[in-house]
Structure formats: structure tokens, C-alpha cells
Design a protein around this motif. Structure first.
Motif, PDB file in Angstrom:
ATOM      1  N   ALA A 147      26.120  -1.053   6.173  1.00  0.00           N
ATOM      2  CA  ALA A 147      24.794  -1.230   5.598  1.00  0.00           C
ATOM      3  C   ALA A 147      23.727  -1.061   6.673  1.00  0.00           C
ATOM      4  O   ALA A 147      22.726  -0.361   6.478  1.00  0.00           O
ATOM      5  CB  ALA A 147      24.692  -2.611   4.954  1.00  0.00           C
ATOM      6  N   PHE A 148      23.972  -1.670   7.830  1.00  0.00           N
ATOM      7  CA  PHE A 148      23.014  -1.545   8.923  1.00  0.00           C
ATOM      8  C   PHE A 148      22.855  -0.089   9.341  1.00  0.00           C
ATOM      9  O   PHE A 148      21.740   0.401   9.516  1.00  0.00           O
ATOM     10  CB  PHE A 148      23.473  -2.373  10.129  1.00  0.00           C
ATOM     11  CG  PHE A 148      23.033  -3.796  10.051  1.00  0.00           C
ATOM     12  CD1 PHE A 148      21.672  -4.098  10.009  1.00  0.00           C
ATOM     13  CD2 PHE A 148      23.948  -4.834  10.010  1.00  0.00           C
ATOM     14  CE1 PHE A 148      21.248  -5.419   9.933  1.00  0.00           C
ATOM     15  CE2 PHE A 148      23.531  -6.154   9.936  1.00  0.00           C
ATOM     16  CZ  PHE A 148      22.176  -6.457   9.892  1.00  0.00           C
ATOM     17  N   ILE A 172      20.995   1.940   6.684  1.00  0.00           N
ATOM     18  CA  ILE A 172      19.560   1.663   6.656  1.00  0.00           C
ATOM     19  C   ILE A 172      18.879   2.253   7.896  1.00  0.00           C
ATOM     20  O   ILE A 172      17.815   2.872   7.812  1.00  0.00           O
ATOM     21  CB  ILE A 172      19.294   0.141   6.565  1.00  0.00           C
ATOM     22  CG1 ILE A 172      19.736  -0.362   5.188  1.00  0.00           C
ATOM     23  CG2 ILE A 172      17.820  -0.164   6.788  1.00  0.00           C
ATOM     24  CD1 ILE A 172      19.723  -1.857   5.045  1.00  0.00           C
ATOM     25  N   ALA A 228      16.524   4.830   6.384  1.00  0.00           N
ATOM     26  CA  ALA A 228      15.166   4.302   6.329  1.00  0.00           C
ATOM     27  C   ALA A 228      14.485   4.357   7.680  1.00  0.00           C
ATOM     28  O   ALA A 228      13.266   4.429   7.763  1.00  0.00           O
ATOM     29  CB  ALA A 228      15.190   2.860   5.811  1.00  0.00           C
ATOM     30  N   ALA A 287      17.581  10.658   3.916  1.00  0.00           N
ATOM     31  CA  ALA A 287      18.546   9.624   3.519  1.00  0.00           C
ATOM     32  C   ALA A 287      19.595  10.208   2.572  1.00  0.00           C
ATOM     33  O   ALA A 287      20.783   9.931   2.702  1.00  0.00           O
ATOM     34  CB  ALA A 287      17.822   8.466   2.843  1.00  0.00           C
ATOM     35  N   THR A 297      23.572  10.382   3.770  1.00  0.00           N
ATOM     36  CA  THR A 297      24.483   9.427   3.133  1.00  0.00           C
ATOM     37  C   THR A 297      25.921   9.942   2.972  1.00  0.00           C
ATOM     38  O   THR A 297      26.861   9.267   3.414  1.00  0.00           O
ATOM     39  CB  THR A 297      23.912   8.951   1.791  1.00  0.00           C
ATOM     40  OG1 THR A 297      22.704   8.240   2.053  1.00  0.00           O
ATOM     41  CG2 THR A 297      24.879   8.035   1.065  1.00  0.00           C
ATOM     42  N   PHE A 342      26.252   0.655  -1.830  1.00  0.00           N
ATOM     43  CA  PHE A 342      24.990   0.333  -1.183  1.00  0.00           C
ATOM     44  C   PHE A 342      23.992   1.488  -1.338  1.00  0.00           C
ATOM     45  O   PHE A 342      22.822   1.295  -1.671  1.00  0.00           O
ATOM     46  CB  PHE A 342      25.272   0.077   0.289  1.00  0.00           C
ATOM     47  CG  PHE A 342      24.270  -0.807   0.937  1.00  0.00           C
ATOM     48  CD1 PHE A 342      24.324  -2.178   0.741  1.00  0.00           C
ATOM     49  CD2 PHE A 342      23.274  -0.281   1.744  1.00  0.00           C
ATOM     50  CE1 PHE A 342      23.398  -3.005   1.335  1.00  0.00           C
ATOM     51  CE2 PHE A 342      22.350  -1.102   2.341  1.00  0.00           C
ATOM     52  CZ  PHE A 342      22.401  -2.469   2.141  1.00  0.00           C
ATOM     53  N   LEU A 354      20.251   1.946  -3.271  1.00  0.00           N
ATOM     54  CA  LEU A 354      19.059   2.453  -2.596  1.00  0.00           C
ATOM     55  C   LEU A 354      18.581   3.778  -3.209  1.00  0.00           C
ATOM     56  O   LEU A 354      17.546   4.302  -2.814  1.00  0.00           O
ATOM     57  CB  LEU A 354      19.343   2.660  -1.108  1.00  0.00           C
ATOM     58  CG  LEU A 354      19.598   1.393  -0.295  1.00  0.00           C
ATOM     59  CD1 LEU A 354      20.135   1.733   1.092  1.00  0.00           C
ATOM     60  CD2 LEU A 354      18.305   0.580  -0.176  1.00  0.00           C
ATOM     61  N   TRP A 390      20.169   6.638  -2.891  1.00  0.00           N
ATOM     62  CA  TRP A 390      20.440   7.739  -1.963  1.00  0.00           C
ATOM     63  C   TRP A 390      21.665   8.559  -2.363  1.00  0.00           C
ATOM     64  O   TRP A 390      21.984   9.557  -1.752  1.00  0.00           O
ATOM     65  CB  TRP A 390      20.633   7.209  -0.540  1.00  0.00           C
ATOM     66  CG  TRP A 390      19.381   6.608   0.023  1.00  0.00           C
ATOM     67  CD1 TRP A 390      18.109   6.721  -0.497  1.00  0.00           C
ATOM     68  CD2 TRP A 390      19.255   5.813   1.192  1.00  0.00           C
ATOM     69  NE1 TRP A 390      17.223   6.047   0.262  1.00  0.00           N
ATOM     70  CE2 TRP A 390      17.883   5.467   1.326  1.00  0.00           C
ATOM     71  CE3 TRP A 390      20.149   5.345   2.155  1.00  0.00           C
ATOM     72  CZ2 TRP A 390      17.401   4.692   2.370  1.00  0.00           C
ATOM     73  CZ3 TRP A 390      19.666   4.579   3.199  1.00  0.00           C
ATOM     74  CH2 TRP A 390      18.307   4.251   3.309  1.00  0.00           C
TER      75      TRP A 390
END
Lengths: 307, 257
Positions: free
Chosen positions: B38-39, B42, B46, B62, B66, B130, B134, B136
Motif C-alpha cells: 500500500a505504501f 501510494i 500519488a 498511477a 499499478t 487497494f 483508489l 487505479w
């Protein structure tokens, strides 16, 4: 299966590594329900022989079979009915005690309910029920060894091979393992075990194969080995102040063959006339009944724990 | 030894061992599977993505990054499990001990690789889920991307097992990450299109064993495939089965004496 059929057959097996011959033409058979010990020092070929039986490592010549199954081609089917306990426990420290057992049940294709039941049974048998959910690393050495043997019993084996089952254990733990192995034997399980402990071989085994340098030097029941190769008595002479050289000279003069083990002189032929020595000051002469150690010494010319 | 046929039950038994371990340590596993990706997602989507305009044909950065991240993570998970995990269990003797059960060496290896693929799938579902939230990754792409991740898991599971079996020590084992995985992660089109690399480097990047996976996953994400994807599929198929026999051979050399 007929009780008297050979369950394990090893015929003329030779195994060579690049620079040494690990098994140098050995043959033997183990009958159903019998316990046979392979007794010998490290490097005698015990482990190689047991690995061959389980179809775990190849060999160069000869035939090996277990319950009529050829170990060269049917290792899996052999391991389905034969429990294998390796020298190192090989316990999985990422699993707990019960999970270690259950894994081996699943690997053998035993159903989930049967695996659970069997795991409870073998834990009970090895007095480990109270440690069922413990981490393996929290067990004592003796418990780990019992768990390793318990793991081999998950398949309810007809045959079990154990590679030095009590090496490295304290006397109390060794006695516990012996007790369980004796119970397995009375339950009719065929056992082949290796050891370098004389007492272990003498207590547990119906027959003992004395091994050295990849060969079987003798194979017989313990008492028969002692009778045949060691005679009734040995003489042990301890130095009690006298010089070694004086004792050596006296022994040589009497025409006796001896071996020196530190300050202990051992004369293998118990009937030797040693009256001449009794006059020597500072030596103590003792006669004792022969044991397997004397057999080993006689057959190989060395002590079992010589490396 | 001469027992060629693979028994399903034995492979599942090996696989099950790992599943039991994972469930025992699920709290640690959760960081592996959720928090870390997740980190990274992002940060890339992002963070870096803010600085980059839309990529033609790919939408936002993004959305571009992904599928590459998912496949890259799948690779790391399979490699970690089969290189690091198997190396440790070879050292501890537990792998050798498993062979005392009615299991053949090929089944043991297959169970390990299947588990590598399973971890790749779990990671993909975590990161993919995840990314779905988002916006993505389109939900329609998830099955295809998960399939690719599973195949990547088989491929890199086998590669990891090769390293585990062949490494004499921990220091040589880490080569699989420093020399293989990290460069692949960055040069297989995960973070930027291969077309932006220098001319001479492009064929090499296309041949890199992670590239077909990334390319196909992105094809699923964008929802458009062409002939290049067919070639990638073929290449991926070869890679996914090609390393397994080598892994078995190396493991045999390591465990059977």
C-alpha cells in the motif's frame, strides 16, 4: 505377512563416492518383527545403508528391498510403510509439535480425521501430550528426539529405521527412548537401527551387525557374537604406580597380545597365563566378563569410539 | 528416484505446511501483504504520479504503474518464499527430512513453487484490491492480472528455488535480490514504458524475464491486446515451466547424496 519372511533384504550393495567406498558389498536380511542393529563407528556405512533402504540415495551395485518393494524404483511405496528417523531430528521450528506430526500424516496421504487421531495417539505414546501446542524450540533434546520418532510413526509403519536414535542424549532420555523402542518391537514392528553405543545394541537388538569401513564383519545375536569372538573373559591390567614400559616388557616376555587404552592394558584372551605378572609391583589385574566392546575390538582391531 | 509421476496429494501436503505457517504468523504476514505494498503503491501513484502527466494510451501514471507494481510484487513474494524460505529449510535439514515421507523430490519442489505462486496471488489480491479502491485498476482487469501474477509466481518460485538449492551461503543467496530481482523490478517496464529506454537497451529489456508478465498485466489493465501480447504470452509460458526442471536438478544435487 508371514512373521518369518524377510522384510528387509540387502544384497551385495556397493556405494562409492568420488574418493571412498561408503558401502563395500554388504548383504543382510531382517525378519518381520525383528530388531537388528548396525553397530559401528562414524563412516562405517550405517547411514548410507539406511538411506538406500528408504530409496533416498542411490547406490552403485546390488539390490535393496523392503517388504518386497525394490528400493531403487519404489522408494515412495517403501516410505509409505516404513518410518524413517534421521540422525538429526529435522523438526520444523516454524510449526508446533502437533503440526510437525500432522504434516507427515498429510504428506503420506492420510485423511484429515485420521491424521488428527493418529497425532493424538503418538503424542500420548511418547508422553508428549502436554506439549502438543508448544513450539518445537521449547522442547528438551530428549523430547525433540521422541517427537522425531513419533513423526515416523504417523504412517503406522510396518518397519522403522532409526539412525543413531539416542546419540547426544543424556542417560535418562536414552532410557526413555529405549523403552519406547522396546514397546514398538513388542507391537511387532520390524526395526533396523544404527548405533555406536554397545549397551544400546545389546539391550534392544535381536541381532547385531558389526560394521566397519562399509562392510559387515559379523552378524549374530549379541550373546553369540560375544561367545564367538570375545571368549568368556578379558583381563584388564591397571597401572598402579609401575612404569608402562616395565609392564610392556613383562607382557611381551609372557608371549601375550595386549592393547593399551591410556593407563589400561587389555588382554583379550582371558585364559592367558599371567602368573608372571602378579609378581610385578604396582599393577592390578582384573578379570571381567566380555562384552560387545571386546567383540568390536577383536573384529576391527580398534575401539568403537576411535575416530 | 525413478518415480516420475507427480502425486497431487504430496504437493498439496507441502503447500499445506506453508499455509499452516502463514496462518500461525498472520500478523506479520499482514504487513507483508497489505501495508508495505500500500505504501509503495501510494508513493508511486500519488507521489511520483503527481509529477507526471498522463501517458498516452495508459491514462494517469498511477494507472500505468499499478499493473507493473502488482507483477513486480508478485515476483518478490515468490522469490522471497522460494529463495529465502527454501534456503533456510535446506540449511535446517527440514527439507531433507520431508523426503523421508512418501514424497519425491520433484513433488517437494512443486509444492514449494505452488506455494510461491500462492503468495504471489495473495499479494496481487491485496495490492489489486487497494488499487481498485483508489480507482487505479478496473475491476474487470483483476482476474487477468491475478492469472499473470500466478504464472509469474510459478516462474520466479522456480527461479528462487534454483538459487536456494545452488547457493552455498547466505551471501550468495542475496544475489538473487541484488543482481536479479531489483534490476528486473526497475527495467521490465513497470515504472516507465520500455520505449523510453535507449535503443540498444530495449531488446534486452524485452527479453528480461519479468517483462512479459508486466506487459500482459498492463494489457489486461488497459483492456487492449495486440500481437506483442501474444509473443509475451508465449515467452511467459516458456519461462514459467522452463526453470522448474533446473530447480529439481539443483535440489537433487543439494539434497541427495
Amino acid at each position: 505377512m508371514n512373521e518369518h519372511d524377510s522384510v528387509i533384504r540387502v544384497n551385495g550393495v556397493v556405494k562409492r563416492y568420488a574418493d571412498l567406498c561408503a558401502i563395500d558389498g554388504i548383504s543382510f536380511a531382517v525378519q518381520g518383527g525383528e530388531t537388528v542393529g548396525l553397530l559401528g563407528p562414524n563412516g562405517a556405512g550405517k547411514t548410507s545403508t539406511m538411506r538406500a533402504l528408504a530409496g533416498l540415495s542411490p547406490w552403485d551395485q546390488g539390490q535393496v528391498s523392503v517388504a518386497g518393494l525394490d528400493a531403487a524404483t519404489e522408494g515412495r511405496r517403501i516410505r509409505q510403510i516404513m518410518g524413517v528417523v534421521t540422525q538429526h531430528d529435522g523438526l520444523d521450528n516454524e510449526l508446533n509439535v502437533t503440526q510437525n506430526l500432522e504434516l507427515f500424516g498429510y504428506l503420506a496421504g492420510v485423511s484429515r480425521t485420521a491424521v488428527r487421531r493418529r497425532a493424538r495417539e503418538v503424542l500420548e505414546f511418547f508422553s508428549l501430550t502436554g506439549r502438543a501446542t508448544d513450539d518445537v524450540d521449547d522442547l528438551s533434546g530428549g523430547m525433540k528426539r521422541r517427537l522425531a520418532i513419533a513423526r515416523a510413526l504417523m504412517i503406522d509403519p510396518e518397519v522403522i529405521v532409526l539412525d543413531e536414535p539416542t546419540t547426544g542424549l543424556d542417560p535418562h532420555s536414552r532410557a526413555q527412548v529405549w523403552e519406547k523402542l522396546a514397546q514398538l518391537k513388542s507391537a511387532g514392528v520390524t526395526v533396523l537401527m544404527s548405533t555406536h553405543y554397545m549397551d544400546e545394541a545389546a539391550i534392544l537388538c535381536d541381532r547385531i551387525a558389526i560394521m566397519d569401513h562399509g562392510r559387515i564383519l559379523a552378524l549374530a545375536p549379541p550373546h553369540a557374537l560375544i561367545e564367538r569372538y570375545a571368549g568368556g573373559q578379558v583381563v584388564e591390567i591397571r597401572l598402579d604406580g609401575a612404569e608402562r614400559q616395565i609392564l610392556r616388557d613383562a607382557l611381551r616376555a609372557s608371549g601375550v597380545k595386549w592393547r593399551e587404552l591410556g593407563a589400561l592394558f587389555r588382554v583379550l584372551d582371558g585364559d592367558t597365563d599371567l602368573t608372571a605378572l602378579q609378581e610385578l609391583a604396582g599393577v592390578r589385574i582384573e578379570r571381567r566378563a566380555t562384552n560387545l566392546e571386546d567383540v568390536f575390538l577383536r573384529l576391527t582391531g580398534k575401539e568403537l569410539d576411535d575416530e | 528416484m525413478n518415480e516420475q509421476a507427480l502425486r497431487w496429494r504430496s504437493m498439496v501436503g507441502v503447500w499445506r505446511r506453508h499455509a499452516v505457517c502463514l496462518l500461525r504468523t498472520w500478523k506479520v504476514a499482514l504487513t507483508w501483504f497489505l501495508i508495505e505494498p500500500a505504501f509503495v503503491l501510494i508513493a508511486m501513484g500519488a507521489g511520483v504520479g503527481r509529477l507526471i502527466d498522463e501517458l498516452p494510451g495508459h491514462g494517469s501514471y498511477a494507472e500505468f504503474v499499478t499493473p507493473g507494481m502488482i507483477v513486480g510484487m508478485a515476483m518478490f513474494h515468490a522469490l522471497f518464499e522460494c529463495a529465502w524460505g527454501c534456503f533456510n529449510r535446506i540449511q535446517q535439514g527440514t527439507m531433507e527430512t520431508m523426503l523421508t515421507a512418501p514424497v519425491t523430490l520433484a513433488e517437494l519442489a512443486a509444492g514449494e513453487v505452488l506455494w510461491g505462486a500462492t503468495r504471489a496471488i495473495i499479494s496481487t489480491l491485496a495490492v489489486g484490491g487497494f488499487a481498485l479502491m483508489l480507482g487505479w485498476l478496473p475491476i474487470s482487469a483483476l482476474p487477468g492480472v491475478a492469472l499473470i501474477a500466478a504464472i509469474i509466481g510459478l516462474q520466479f518460485g522456480a527461479i528462487g528455488l534454483c538459487f536456494a538449492a545452488a547457493s552455498p551461503s547466505l551471501s550468495t543467496l542475496t544475489l538473487v535480490f541484488t543482481v536479479l530481482a531489483t534490476p528486473l523490478f526497475f527495467f521490465s517496464g513497470s515504472f516507465f514504458p520500455i520505449e523510453v529506454l535507449p535503443q540498444w537497451l530495449q531488446p534486452l529489456a524485452w527479453l528480461a524475464p519479468l517483462t512479459p508478465g508486466v506487459h500482459l498485466a498492463r494489457g489486461f489493465a488497459v483492456g487492449a491486446m495486440d500481437m506483442t501480447h501474444a509473443w509475451s504470452a508465449l515467452y511467459l509460458a516458456v519461462l514459467s515451466v522452463g526453470f522448474f526442471p533446473i530447480a529439481v536438478k539443483l535440489l537433487q544435487r543439494r539434497l541427495v547424496k
